[in-house]
Design a protein around this motif. Structure first.
Motif, PDB file in Angstrom:
ATOM      1  N   GLU A   1     -21.318  -5.514   9.395  1.00  0.00           N
ATOM      2  CA  GLU A   1     -20.143  -6.041  10.077  1.00  0.00           C
ATOM      3  C   GLU A   1     -18.930  -6.103   9.148  1.00  0.00           C
ATOM      4  O   GLU A   1     -17.812  -6.159   9.610  1.00  0.00           O
ATOM      5  CB  GLU A   1     -20.433  -7.446  10.620  1.00  0.00           C
ATOM      6  N   ASP A   2     -19.162  -6.109   7.864  1.00  0.00           N
ATOM      7  CA  ASP A   2     -18.032  -6.177   6.948  1.00  0.00           C
ATOM      8  C   ASP A   2     -17.632  -4.770   6.501  1.00  0.00           C
ATOM      9  O   ASP A   2     -18.298  -3.798   6.768  1.00  0.00           O
ATOM     10  CB  ASP A   2     -18.348  -7.056   5.737  1.00  0.00           C
ATOM     11  N   VAL A   3     -16.526  -4.689   5.850  1.00  0.00           N
ATOM     12  CA  VAL A   3     -15.974  -3.413   5.437  1.00  0.00           C
ATOM     13  C   VAL A   3     -15.985  -3.331   3.915  1.00  0.00           C
ATOM     14  O   VAL A   3     -15.022  -2.919   3.291  1.00  0.00           O
ATOM     15  CB  VAL A   3     -14.549  -3.238   6.019  1.00  0.00           C
ATOM     16  N   VAL A   4     -17.080  -3.734   3.314  1.00  0.00           N
ATOM     17  CA  VAL A   4     -17.223  -3.733   1.863  1.00  0.00           C
ATOM     18  C   VAL A   4     -17.201  -2.288   1.361  1.00  0.00           C
ATOM     19  O   VAL A   4     -17.806  -1.403   1.942  1.00  0.00           O
ATOM     20  CB  VAL A   4     -18.534  -4.427   1.447  1.00  0.00           C
ATOM     21  N   GLY A   5     -16.490  -2.065   0.277  1.00  0.00           N
ATOM     22  CA  GLY A   5     -16.445  -0.734  -0.313  1.00  0.00           C
ATOM     23  C   GLY A   5     -15.245   0.078   0.141  1.00  0.00           C
ATOM     24  O   GLY A   5     -14.964   1.134  -0.400  1.00  0.00           O
ATOM     25  N   PHE A   6     -14.525  -0.402   1.138  1.00  0.00           N
ATOM     26  CA  PHE A   6     -13.359   0.314   1.629  1.00  0.00           C
ATOM     27  C   PHE A   6     -12.137  -0.582   1.458  1.00  0.00           C
ATOM     28  O   PHE A   6     -11.488  -0.958   2.410  1.00  0.00           O
ATOM     29  CB  PHE A   6     -13.531   0.702   3.103  1.00  0.00           C
ATOM     30  N   THR A   7     -11.855  -0.932   0.215  1.00  0.00           N
ATOM     31  CA  THR A   7     -10.781  -1.879  -0.048  1.00  0.00           C
ATOM     32  C   THR A   7      -9.406  -1.240   0.086  1.00  0.00           C
ATOM     33  O   THR A   7      -8.482  -1.892   0.539  1.00  0.00           O
ATOM     34  CB  THR A   7     -10.920  -2.482  -1.456  1.00  0.00           C
ATOM     35  N   ASP A   8      -9.258   0.033  -0.266  1.00  0.00           N
ATOM     36  CA  ASP A   8      -7.956   0.683  -0.166  1.00  0.00           C
ATOM     37  C   ASP A   8      -7.974   1.665   0.996  1.00  0.00           C
ATOM     38  O   ASP A   8      -8.474   2.769   0.886  1.00  0.00           O
ATOM     39  CB  ASP A   8      -7.607   1.409  -1.462  1.00  0.00           C
ATOM     40  N   MET A   9      -7.426   1.218   2.097  1.00  0.00           N
ATOM     41  CA  MET A   9      -7.366   2.064   3.290  1.00  0.00           C
ATOM     42  C   MET A   9      -5.947   2.579   3.536  1.00  0.00           C
ATOM     43  O   MET A   9      -5.632   3.024   4.623  1.00  0.00           O
ATOM     44  CB  MET A   9      -7.865   1.279   4.512  1.00  0.00           C
ATOM     45  N   SER A  10      -5.094   2.517   2.518  1.00  0.00           N
ATOM     46  CA  SER A  10      -3.719   2.974   2.687  1.00  0.00           C
ATOM     47  C   SER A  10      -3.668   4.496   2.815  1.00  0.00           C
ATOM     48  O   SER A  10      -4.581   5.207   2.389  1.00  0.00           O
ATOM     49  CB  SER A  10      -2.860   2.508   1.519  1.00  0.00           C
ATOM     50  N   LEU A  11      -2.590   4.967   3.427  1.00  0.00           N
ATOM     51  CA  LEU A  11      -2.392   6.408   3.562  1.00  0.00           C
ATOM     52  C   LEU A  11      -2.164   7.016   2.188  1.00  0.00           C
ATOM     53  O   LEU A  11      -1.545   6.410   1.325  1.00  0.00           O
ATOM     54  CB  LEU A  11      -1.189   6.698   4.467  1.00  0.00           C
ATOM     55  N   GLU A  12      -2.663   8.226   1.998  1.00  0.00           N
ATOM     56  CA  GLU A  12      -2.501   8.940   0.726  1.00  0.00           C
ATOM     57  C   GLU A  12      -1.250   9.795   0.760  1.00  0.00           C
ATOM     58  O   GLU A  12      -0.919  10.392   1.777  1.00  0.00           O
ATOM     59  CB  GLU A  12      -3.684   9.893   0.494  1.00  0.00           C
ATOM     60  N   GLU A  13      -0.600   9.874  -0.365  1.00  0.00           N
ATOM     61  CA  GLU A  13       0.544  10.785  -0.535  1.00  0.00           C
ATOM     62  C   GLU A  13       0.018  12.146  -0.973  1.00  0.00           C
ATOM     63  O   GLU A  13      -0.997  12.190  -1.658  1.00  0.00           O
ATOM     64  CB  GLU A  13       1.505  10.230  -1.593  1.00  0.00           C
ATOM     65  N   PRO A  14       0.619  13.231  -0.648  1.00  0.00           N
ATOM     66  CA  PRO A  14       1.787  13.349   0.219  1.00  0.00           C
ATOM     67  C   PRO A  14       1.372  13.298   1.687  1.00  0.00           C
ATOM     68  O   PRO A  14       0.336  13.819   2.067  1.00  0.00           O
ATOM     69  CB  PRO A  14       2.342  14.725  -0.119  1.00  0.00           C
ATOM     70  N   ILE A  15       2.196  12.644   2.491  1.00  0.00           N
ATOM     71  CA  ILE A  15       1.931  12.568   3.921  1.00  0.00           C
ATOM     72  C   ILE A  15       2.756  13.662   4.585  1.00  0.00           C
ATOM     73  O   ILE A  15       3.955  13.501   4.806  1.00  0.00           O
ATOM     74  CB  ILE A  15       2.283  11.172   4.473  1.00  0.00           C
TER      75      ILE A  15
END
Length: 178
Positions: free
Chosen positions: A72-86
């Motif tokens: 139920e948790d999202v452990v291990g996926f701490t950085d879900m930000s979009l990657e550059e270059p977009i």
């Protein structure tokens, strides 16, 4: 089986996010496989529907087979930000979600938005992911949608920082207090 212009089977990383100020944001579904990165432009409502569909599918799978792991948790996926270059690969017209039971993976099929003319060749993408990646994607999608404009307490419509003309107040402006 359709020809996939991009076949990320499986993805190394998948996320969604938005760029721009609330009310003027552009939403992306982004995936990486090895060195290849694609950024698909999607509508806010597509992100919302995809997040809800993933959560519902994971819940149904859990009910059908409780022995399968469904953290139920999202452990291990701490950085879900979009990657550059977009860089926009294409704008999505249709999204589909499925489940590959033999591999216990979720599959997203995204088709390019087209003009509808006969014989038009549209790009299609397949994104295959684990349950954990899918849950993280759903969580991030719901968060991205929620970071939008505040809703008017009278009519529920989105408000700009300067307010909006509320139909419940016969068109008189409602001011947003931040």
């Amino acid at each position: 089986m359709p020809d996939f212009r991009y076949d990320f089977d499986p993805v190394d990383r998948i996320t969604t996010g938005a760029i721009g100020p609330p009310g003027q944001r552009t939403f992306y579904l982004q995936a990486r496989r090895n060195r290849e990165l694609i950024s698909l432009v999607v509508e806010k409502e597509q992100v919302r529907a995809l997040a809800e569909a993933i959560e519902q599918l994971l819940e149904n799978l859990s009910e059908r087979n409780p022995l399968l792991t469904t953290s139920e948790d999202v452990v291990g996926f701490t950085d879900m930000s979009l990657e550059e270059p977009i860089e926009e690969t294409f704008r999505v017209g249709q999204l589909g979600l499925g489940y590959d039971e033999a591999r216990d993976t979720l599959v997203i099929i995204a088709q390019e938005l087209g003009s509808g003319s006969e014989g038009e060749e549209l790009d299609v993408v397949r994104l295959t992911m684990t349950r954990e990646q899918a849950r993280a994607l759903a969580h991030e999608g719901a968060e991205a949608v929620a970071r939008g404009r505040k809703r008017c307490p009278q009519c529920g419509e989105p408000m700009d920082p300067s307010g909006h003309f509320c139909i419940r107040k016969n068109g008189f402006p409602t001011v947003s207090y931040e």
